[in-house]
Write an enzyme that holds these catalytic residues in place. Structure first.
Site, short mmCIF file in Angstrom:
data_model
loop_
_atom_site.label_atom_id
_atom_site.label_comp_id
_atom_site.label_asym_id
_atom_site.label_seq_id
_atom_site.Cartn_x
_atom_site.Cartn_y
_atom_site.Cartn_z
N HIS A 267 0.86 -1.20 0.00
CA HIS A 267 0.00 0.00 0.00
C HIS A 267 0.88 1.23 0.00
O HIS A 267 1.94 1.22 0.64
CB HIS A 267 -0.92 0.01 1.23
CG HIS A 267 -2.08 0.93 1.08
ND1 HIS A 267 -1.98 2.28 1.31
CD2 HIS A 267 -3.35 0.69 0.68
CE1 HIS A 267 -3.16 2.84 1.06
NE2 HIS A 267 -4.00 1.90 0.67
N ASP A 318 -8.12 -5.15 -0.33
CA ASP A 318 -8.63 -5.98 -1.43
C ASP A 318 -8.39 -7.48 -1.20
O ASP A 318 -9.11 -8.31 -1.75
CB ASP A 318 -7.98 -5.55 -2.76
CG ASP A 318 -8.42 -4.15 -3.12
OD1 ASP A 318 -9.63 -3.88 -3.04
OD2 ASP A 318 -7.56 -3.31 -3.46
N1 COA Z 1 4.06 -7.55 -4.52
C1 COA Z 1 5.40 -7.61 -4.64
N2 COA Z 1 6.21 -6.54 -4.44
C2 COA Z 1 5.62 -5.40 -4.10
C3 COA Z 1 4.22 -5.27 -3.94
C4 COA Z 1 3.44 -6.40 -4.17
N3 COA Z 1 2.13 -6.36 -4.05
N4 COA Z 1 3.94 -4.01 -3.59
C5 COA Z 1 5.10 -3.34 -3.52
N5 COA Z 1 6.10 -4.20 -3.82
C6 COA Z 1 7.52 -3.85 -3.86
C7 COA Z 1 7.80 -2.91 -5.01
O1 COA Z 1 8.06 -3.62 -6.21
C8 COA Z 1 9.01 -2.18 -4.49
O2 COA Z 1 10.13 -3.02 -4.66
P1 COA Z 1 11.54 -2.38 -5.07
O3 COA Z 1 11.90 -1.43 -3.97
O4 COA Z 1 12.43 -3.58 -5.17
O5 COA Z 1 11.32 -1.71 -6.38
C9 COA Z 1 8.74 -2.08 -2.99
O6 COA Z 1 7.84 -3.13 -2.69
C10 COA Z 1 8.13 -0.75 -2.57
O7 COA Z 1 6.89 -0.58 -3.21
P2 COA Z 1 6.48 0.73 -3.99
O8 COA Z 1 6.59 0.49 -5.46
O9 COA Z 1 7.21 1.92 -3.45
O10 COA Z 1 4.98 0.86 -3.60
P3 COA Z 1 3.98 1.97 -4.10
O11 COA Z 1 3.59 2.76 -2.91
O12 COA Z 1 4.50 2.74 -5.25
O13 COA Z 1 2.78 1.09 -4.65
C11 COA Z 1 0.93 -0.31 -4.66
C12 COA Z 1 1.73 0.72 -3.87
C13 COA Z 1 -0.38 -0.55 -3.93
C14 COA Z 1 0.64 0.21 -6.07
C15 COA Z 1 1.75 -1.62 -4.74
O14 COA Z 1 1.97 -2.09 -3.44
C16 COA Z 1 1.05 -2.67 -5.58
O15 COA Z 1 1.18 -2.67 -6.81
N6 COA Z 1 0.28 -3.62 -4.93
C17 COA Z 1 -0.47 -4.61 -5.68
C18 COA Z 1 -1.77 -4.03 -6.21
C19 COA Z 1 -2.78 -3.82 -5.14
O16 COA Z 1 -3.04 -4.69 -4.31
N7 COA Z 1 -3.41 -2.65 -5.19
C20 COA Z 1 -4.44 -2.27 -4.24
C21 COA Z 1 -3.93 -1.18 -3.36
S1 COA Z 1 -5.06 -0.78 -2.06
#
Ligand code: COA
Length: 382
Positions: A267, A318
């Site tokens: 998140h 979710d």
């Molecule tokens: N699965 C695997 N790795 C994940 C992840 C996930 N669900 N969510 C984050 N990460 C990883 C990222 O790839 C990143 O890795 P890195 O540092 O090696 O590049 C690290 O964790 C930090 O994440 P970040 O990209 O900074 O998170 P964000 O704040 O930009 O993105 C989301 C947040 C929600 C978009 C992201 O967690 C995601 O795509 N989750 C899956 C989709 C989801 O469930 N969405 C509903 C949100 S309520």
């Protein structure tokens, strides 16, 4: 003519991460999630979606009389969906019965803007009345689309609170009280979450002086993406793809190796876990205890353990919401549309708040393109 100096690329917060982009009195994430100061745990335990929608729109919990009137007006809006909308949806369903319900909702709300001649934001009472209508019309459009794409005539909207009525329309049978309570809790959890992507999109649209229906149409487009609301449908795909407990570890390792995100985890704001996921996860496990659904819960628990061990990532809302909807017998294609029905309360509250104290939302960008260069006429280009 000069503009303010552009920020350097190094100063950019990619994805606006960590940027405070405005203020709101609607919800806060400090400590726990609160709507207008009320703890989400207490609101979800009560599980009354209309009560929460009133709270978000008006700022205080409703009295008995206010809630009864509000419920009745929302149900009226659901019962009296304009025939122009139904006829147009019927033509679209005949043309493409496989179109996603999310697209039907986005199109349906956009059509409503035309039918209701919504071309600019009215005064606050008119906006509140529009919000009430949207709260009823949105689930009615969803249910109509499901009927029409199944080749059935559109069934009437059932009597009763929105959670029970929508569950009945989507499953085709009157729901048990426990099912309504669980479904109502998911609507409360999904109702509002401050400056998430879709809400910010809606606020940006009304900040230009545009109308509520345009803002909600944009918000639905934003919610549809798998990194936002679309994740709840993907969660069930994840669980289906894993299939059995011994597949959890190899399946996750494949995702990590391919640098794919696992839907339902992580998140932007909650880096140490999403309180909604904890609460709804507990509710889901209680709900399926002693049933076939326990198998999926065991699978989900194993995924959670490995995600925590390997990635330090916890589930978001979710993750359990998808399992609750599956346990309630709902088809996957309505999971994100249900999120729309609930978030309509937060979106409209935010639009009204933005309109009430507006300044155009217009941030800056850091330019990373080519340096200044001379225009070359077409005849001289090679
Ligand atoms: N699965 C695997 N790795 C994940 C992840 C996930 N669900 N969510 C984050 N990460 C990883 C990222 O790839 C990143 O890795 P890195 O540092 O090696 O590049 C690290 O964790 C930090 O994440 P970040 O990209 O900074 O998170 P964000 O704040 O930009 O993105 C989301 C947040 C929600 C978009 C992201 O967690 C995601 O795509 N989750 C899956 C989709 C989801 O469930 N969405 C509903 C949100 S309520």
């Amino acid at each position: 003519m000069t503009a303010a100096p552009a920020p350097a690329p190094a100063d950019v917060a990619k994805g606006l991460a960590g940027i405070v982009a405005g203020s709101t009195a609607i919800s806060s994430l400090e400590g726990t999630l609160r709507y207008r100061g009320y703890d989400i745990e207490a609101l979800a335990a009560a599980g009354d979606f209309e009560e929460v929608a009133w709270l978000l729109l008006h700022g205080d919990l409703p009295t008995d009389a206010e809630l009864t009137g509000f419920r009745g007006r929302i149900a009226d809006a659901a019962r009296n969906l304009d025939p122009v909308i139904i006829d147009t949806l019927a033509r679209l369903a005949a043309a493409n019965p496989h179109a996603a319900p999310m697209d039907a909702l986005r199109t349906g709300i956009s059509m409503l803007g035309m039918v209701e001649q919504d071309d600019h934001p009215g005064p606050r009472p008119a906006l509140l009345a529009q919000a009430e209508r949207l709260l009823g019309q949105t689930p009615a459009i969803l249910a109509a689309w499901i009927d029409l794409t199944a080749g059935r005539p559109v069934a009437p909207w059932p009597a009763g609170p929105l959670a029970a009525a929508l569950l009945e329309r989507l499953t085709g049978r009157p729901p048990a009280a426990a099912a309504v309570a669980a479904f109502g809790a998911t609507l409360v959890f999904y109702a509002e979450h401050e400056f998430n992507a879709s809400t910010f999109a809606a606020r940006t649209v009304v900040s230009t002086g545009s109308d509520l229906h345009s803002a909600i149409t944009a918000a639905i487009g934003g919610l549809k993406g798998p990194l936002h609301g679309g994740a709840n449908e993907k969660v069930l795909e994840v669980l289906g793809a894993i299939g059995s407990p011994e597949r959890v570890e190899p399946w996750l390792e494949e995702q990590f190796a391919a640098k794919r995100v696992v839907m339902g985890f992580g998140h932007r704001v909650y880096k140490d876990g999403d309180v909604r996921a904890t609460l709804l996860g507990r509710l889901c496990r209680d709900m399926v205890r002693g049933t076939e659904g326990e198998r999926l819960e065991d699978l989900a628990a194993r995924v959670e353990r490995i995600m925590l061990d390997r990635k330090r990532l916890k589930p978001n809302l979710d993750w359990p919401a998808a399992r609750v909807y599956h346990a309630l017998g709902l088809p996957v294609k309505v999971f994100t549309p249900i999120f729309v029905v609930a978030r309509m309360s937060g979106w409209t509250a935010h639009c009204i708040e933005q309109i009430g104290d507006n300044r155009l939302i217009r941030p800056l960008s850091a330019y990373i393109g080519p340096p200044p260069r001379d225009y070359v006429p077409l005849s001289s280009r090679r």
